[in-house]
Each structure stands twice: as structure tokens, then as C-alpha cells.
Write a protein that holds these residues in place. Structure first.
Motif, PDB file in Angstrom:
ATOM      1  N   ILE A 387       0.845  -1.194   0.000  1.00 27.54           N
ATOM      2  CA  ILE A 387       0.000   0.000   0.000  1.00 27.54           C
ATOM      3  C   ILE A 387       0.882   1.247   0.000  1.00 27.54           C
ATOM      4  CG2 ILE A 387      -1.902   1.187   1.169  1.00 27.54           C
ATOM      5  CD1 ILE A 387      -2.438  -1.624   2.568  1.00 27.54           C
ATOM      6  N   VAL A 388       0.740   2.009  -1.055  1.00 23.16           N
ATOM      7  CA  VAL A 388       1.512   3.244  -1.203  1.00 23.16           C
ATOM      8  C   VAL A 388       0.670   4.394  -0.639  1.00 23.16           C
ATOM      9  CG1 VAL A 388       2.694   4.771  -2.827  1.00 23.16           C
ATOM     10  CG2 VAL A 388       2.543   2.314  -3.308  1.00 23.16           C
ATOM     11  N   GLY A 395      10.034   7.359   2.273  1.00 23.19           N
ATOM     12  CA  GLY A 395      10.654   6.189   1.625  1.00 23.19           C
ATOM     13  C   GLY A 395      10.129   4.864   2.153  1.00 23.19           C
ATOM     14  N   GLU A 396       8.876   4.851   2.613  1.00 29.33           N
ATOM     15  CA  GLU A 396       8.318   3.617   3.170  1.00 29.33           C
ATOM     16  C   GLU A 396       6.949   3.309   2.573  1.00 29.33           C
ATOM     17  OE1 GLU A 396       8.399   4.722   7.281  1.00 29.33           O
ATOM     18  OE2 GLU A 396      10.304   3.685   7.626  1.00 29.33           O
ATOM     19  N   VAL A 397       6.556   2.017   2.652  1.00 29.75           N
ATOM     20  CA  VAL A 397       5.206   1.603   2.227  1.00 29.75           C
ATOM     21  C   VAL A 397       4.673   0.620   3.270  1.00 29.75           C
ATOM     22  CG1 VAL A 397       5.466   1.887  -0.284  1.00 29.75           C
ATOM     23  CG2 VAL A 397       6.213  -0.246   0.810  1.00 29.75           C
ATOM     24  N   GLN A 398       3.366   0.357   3.186  1.00 31.79           N
ATOM     25  CA  GLN A 398       2.757  -0.665   4.045  1.00 31.79           C
ATOM     26  C   GLN A 398       2.781  -2.002   3.299  1.00 31.79           C
ATOM     27  OE1 GLN A 398       1.203  -0.353   7.091  1.00 31.79           O
ATOM     28  NE2 GLN A 398       1.132   1.886   7.311  1.00 31.79           N
ATOM     29  N   GLY A 405      -3.637 -11.417   7.219  1.00 35.22           N
ATOM     30  CA  GLY A 405      -4.328 -10.242   7.735  1.00 35.22           C
ATOM     31  C   GLY A 405      -3.434  -9.327   8.558  1.00 35.22           C
ATOM     32  N   THR A 406      -2.114  -9.448   8.423  1.00 35.60           N
ATOM     33  CA  THR A 406      -1.178  -8.602   9.183  1.00 35.60           C
ATOM     34  C   THR A 406      -0.624  -7.519   8.270  1.00 35.60           C
ATOM     35  OG1 THR A 406       0.606 -10.131   8.653  1.00 35.60           O
ATOM     36  CG2 THR A 406      -0.507 -10.460  10.760  1.00 35.60           C
ATOM     37  N   GLN A 407      -0.074  -6.463   8.874  1.00 35.64           N
ATOM     38  CA  GLN A 407       0.436  -5.348   8.081  1.00 35.64           C
ATOM     39  C   GLN A 407       1.603  -4.689   8.821  1.00 35.64           C
ATOM     40  OE1 GLN A 407      -2.640  -3.113   6.202  1.00 35.64           O
ATOM     41  NE2 GLN A 407      -1.564  -1.159   6.439  1.00 35.64           N
ATOM     42  N   LYS A 408       2.633  -4.275   8.074  1.00 30.44           N
ATOM     43  CA  LYS A 408       3.739  -3.548   8.722  1.00 30.44           C
ATOM     44  C   LYS A 408       4.334  -2.549   7.743  1.00 30.44           C
ATOM     45  CE  LYS A 408       6.975  -7.289   7.690  1.00 30.44           C
ATOM     46  NZ  LYS A 408       7.844  -8.321   8.229  1.00 30.44           N
ATOM     47  N   VAL A 409       5.090  -1.598   8.284  1.00 30.64           N
ATOM     48  CA  VAL A 409       5.737  -0.585   7.457  1.00 30.64           C
ATOM     49  C   VAL A 409       7.117  -1.113   7.063  1.00 30.64           C
ATOM     50  CG1 VAL A 409       6.657   1.764   7.404  1.00 30.64           C
ATOM     51  CG2 VAL A 409       4.497   1.300   8.571  1.00 30.64           C
TER      52      VAL A 409
END
Ligand code: HAM
Length: 434
Positions: A387-388, A395-398, A405-409
């Protein structure tokens, strides 16, 4: 009703089907390489005489099924689409002086063949074959090696219940006496013969043995058997082929009625069938020895043996056994989505970097809302959505793991490495199914 359709007897292989085909073609190519067969490609059409002489003029393939190319007025030559690969490969062997290469010359080809047959399930006008040829080895060990290779192909493809039917059809020394006896057998029953078979009685009596006409079943049941008429050399060769197959642990069933539908065969003849389907003209593959073919096509007398495996019938059989489609094949590992629908450039750039790193990635370029983009990623069967958003300024995205179902930067600079690592862990980790 669309205006144009694929010609009768041909099919489009659609993207949901092609993963199976790609897998089977790769397997063919890998196995051929492992057994020392090198790839050859011959033209899809040849002078018609190559097939008339090679396959035989009095065969279904040449008499009824040849796709002849209408000659253009300025050309005298008659051309036909290849109904099978062996004649063309042997033509190439002679043309390129392969007789001077170390023997045997072991060749393999996978491609389309064309026969103007009546289309039905498993019988098409354009179909695919995996073909293997070993030219310049009189056998019998190579005969067994080739039969073992064919059996392994089906096994590695995941098809169960494939049986090898085996026969010897003799050679120029012993076949004439057998043919005379066979002809006498049919002459005694001439009134019961269908007209096509009666016509072939004098021209090519062996063809009657593999007639597809139901009227021939009973007449063929008590026909004389070639294996009772083999000369000493052919009988010894046949016994040695069987001994080699036994030593390799390759099961086979002797089938004295097996003659094959092409004229070039001598001695060893074999076919692959699904158990219980032998009588249905639905061979999955077949082959045999052709010790006279090189000479027939203008070369020095040279023995040869090979097989052709029909890929269309193999795919159908795999589907019947529930092993047809490779579920999830072609799904991207990652789909790059974005909070700003208009910022297609960022999504495309990140996907391009992932692809450059060897990762299968798609960028959502549809300029739709983030929710819709995420739905699309799930529908694709992707493992990750990238995810932008606002973090891109830093300089980071998800990185969202869709099944978990997990998410991190993640820093964009580490993204490819992180995706590759997590994807490999997911595929090969505990409880992984593939
Ligand atoms: P064949 O038995 O004529 O042999 O064909 C080999 C395989 O191609 C068949 O067993 C079948 O699976 C497939 N096949 C044939 N016709 C069709 C069709 N109309 N539709 C779908 N599949 C079909 C040969 O072609 C020889 N060149 C084999 C060989 C190679 N012998 C020595 N070297």
C-alpha cells in the motif's frame, strides 16, 4: 453467436488451462534433457512426399487425414502440415548428415501436429505431441530405455493407471510370410469385410488389424498373430527388450494385436493407455522402432526408435483424475495499490522494481479507490498488497500479508528482500500446502 470461431477440431488454450500445459512441456523438456535427448525443431510443413514415403501412402494419416496445403500456381511442390514429427525429424537427420555424428543421435521435440480427422473428445485436428527419437542404435537396451522414459513422464505428470502395451511386428525378413497368412485369413472372410478394408486387403493388409470399424472386431479376434511368426533375430530382439524392461522394473502387457497406424515400424511397437481404455482408440501415446525409415527417406540404412505422447489426451486424463489445473498458478506474489488513485506512477515504479528483483508483481493502474484496489488484489490470489500512502514521502510503504491479515511498514529499499523472504517462508514454512 460470434462472427468468427476457431476452426472445427481446434481449440484456444485459455489462460486458466495453460499452466497445466506449461508444466507438462517443462516436464517433457527436463526429462528429455536428463536422458540425453537434445531439442530439435523442424518446420510445421514438409514436402508431402516426406509423409507419403515415411508414414506410408496406405495409412489413415496420409490417405484421409493429411492437411494438404493448396499449391500456389508458381510452385510445383506439394506441401502438407505435419501429421506427426518422426518423418520430418528423420528427413532432417539425413539432410544435415547426422549419420556422421556420434550415434545414436537423440532428439526431442514438443509441438503441434495436424490431422484432418473427425473431431471428438481426445481427437483434434490440431494437437500437441511430446516426441522422442533415438536414431542410430539397433537396441534392444535403448528400446527399454525409451519405454521407461515414457512411463516416467506419465508418472511425473501425476497421471495414475498408465499401462504399457508391447508387441513386436517383425521386420522385412519375417513379415512377408506373416502378411501372406494374414491376407489369407481375411480372404476367407471377405464377405464380412467393410468396403474400405476390402480395398486395403491387397494394398496394406496390416492396417486391417488396427481398423476402427466395429465390424472388424470379431474378424480380428482370431487373426494370426505376428509374434507367432517372428524370425530368430526379431524373436531374440523382442525377448531382449522384455528382459531389459524386467530388469528396469517397468511393467508392461504383451498385446499381439498391436500394429500401430504408421507404416515405418519394425520390431518393437508399444502404446500407453489408461488401464481399461485399451479398446477405445484412445492411446495416450505410442511409438516403436523404425529401422527402415532413414533409408526410405534417402539416408544410409540406420535403425531408429521413438515415441509420441499426446499432450491433449494427457491433459484430459489428468482432469478426469482431478489433477488438471494448477490452482493459484499465475497469481501475483504482490499487488501494488495506493491511497491516491491518481498516483499510478508510484505504483508502477514500485512494481517495476519488484519485477526487476524477480518477484511476480502487478500494479493496480485503474485509478480507483483503495478499497477496490485491495479487493482486486485478494481476487487475484496475491500473497501481499503493497500500500503506497503518505509514508512514501519517508521512503516507506505498508506491506499487508493478505491471507494472514497482518500489516507492517517497510522501507522501499528493503521491500523486494522482505517480500521474497516472507513469501518463501509462507510457501515452505510449517503447514505449507505447496
Ligand atoms: P501416433 O500413435 O500416431 O504416433 O501418435 C502419438 C500420439 O499422439 C497418440 O497416442 C495420441 O495420444 C496423439 N494423437 C494422435 N492423433 C491425435 C489427434 N487427432 N488428436 C489428439 N491426439 C492425437 C506418432 O505420431 C509417431 N510419430 C510416434 C513415434 C515417434 N514413433 C516413433 N517415434
Amino acid at each position: 453467436m460470434p462472427t468468427f470461431r476457431a476452426p472445427r477440431g481446434t481449440r484456444d488454450l485459455l489462460p486458466d488451462e495453460t499452466p497445466t500445459w506449461t508444466r507438462l512441456e517443462r516436464l517433457a523438456s527436463d526429462l528429455a534433457t536428463r536422458y540425453g535427448y537434445r531439442r530439435i525443431e523442424t518446420p510445421m510443413f514438409e514436402q508431402t512426399a516426406v509423409f507419403e514415403r515415411g508414414v506410408g501412402e496406405v495409412t489413415d494419416i496420409v490417405e484421409k487425414e493429411l492437411f494438404r496445403i493448396a499449391p500456389r500456381s508458381e510452385e510445383a511442390e506439394s506441401w502438407s502440415l505435419r501429421p506427426e514429427p518422426t518423418a520430418g525429424i528423420v528427413r532432417a537427420y539425413v539432410q544435415h548428415g547426422m549419420q556422421t555424428w556420434p550415434q545414436p543421435v537423440k532428439l526431442s521435440m514438443t509441438g503441434s501436429m495436424f490431422r484432418y480427422d473427425r473431431p471428438q473428445a481426445g481427437r483434434y485436428r490440431q494437437f500437441w505431441q511430446f516426441d522422442i527419437e533415438a536414431i542410430g542404435d539397433p537396441g534392444p537396451a535403448v528400446d527399454a530405455e525409451i519405454i521407461e522414459l515414457g512411463s516416467r513422464y506419465y508418472r511425473d505428470a501425476g497421471l495414475e493407471g498408465v499401462e504399457v502395451l508391447l508387441n513386436s511386428i517383425g521386420d522385412a525378413a519375417c513379415r512377408p510370410a506373416y502378411i501372406a497368412e494374414l491376407r489369407a485369413h481375411y480372404r476367407d472372410r471377405i464377405d464380412a469385410l467393410p468396403p474400405v478394408e476390402r480395398d486395403r486387403l491387397d494394398r496394406n493388409v496390416l492396417r486391417l488389424l488396427d481398423s476402427k470399424d466395429p465390424a472388424m472386431t470379431a474378424i480380428n479376434a482370431d487373426a494370426p498373430r505376428i509374434t507367432d511368426h517372428l524370425c530368430e533375430d526379431c524373436a531374440t530382439h523382442f525377448a531382449d527388450v522384455r528382459a531389459h524392461l524386467d530388469a528396469l522394473g517397468v511393467p508392461y502387457r504383451l498385446e499381439p494385436g498391436l500394429v500401430r497406424g504408421l507404416d515405418y515400424y519394425t520390431r518393437t511397437a508399444f502404446e500407453f493407455y489408461l488401464h481399461g481404455r485399451e479398446g477405445q482408440q484412445q492411446a495416450l501415446g505410442g511409438g516403436g522402432r523404425y529401422d527402415g525409415l532413414v533409408e526410405l527417406l534417402g539416408g544410409r540404412p540406420t535403425p531408429g526408435i521413438g515415441f509420441g505422447i499426446g499432450l491433449d489426451r494427457l491433459v484430459l486424463a489428468l482432469e478426469e483424475q482431478g489433477r488438471g489445473s494448477s490452482a493459484g498458478a499465475g497469481a501475483p506474489t504482490a499487488v501494488v495499490v495506493g491511497a491516491d488513485p491518481a498516483d499510478t506512477a508510484s505504483r508502477l515504479r514500485i512494481a517495476t522494481e519488484l519485477r526487476a528483483a524477480g518477484i511476480t508483481a502487478r500494479a493496480d493502474l485503474a485509478r480507483r479507490k483503495l478499497g477496490k484496489q485491495l479487493e482486486g488484489a485478494s481476487r487475484d490470489g496475491a500473497h501481499f498488497a503493497i500500500i503506497v500512502g503518505d509514508e512514501l514521502a519517508a521512503g516507506e510503504v505498508q506491506l499487508r500479508d493478505l491471507p494472514a491479515g497482518t500489516q507492517k511498514v517497510v522501507p522501499v529499499a528493503d521491500l523486494a528482500r522482505e517480500v521474497a523472504r516472507s513469501h518463501a517462508a509462507h510457501r515452505h514454512g510449517p503447514g505449507a500446502s505447496d
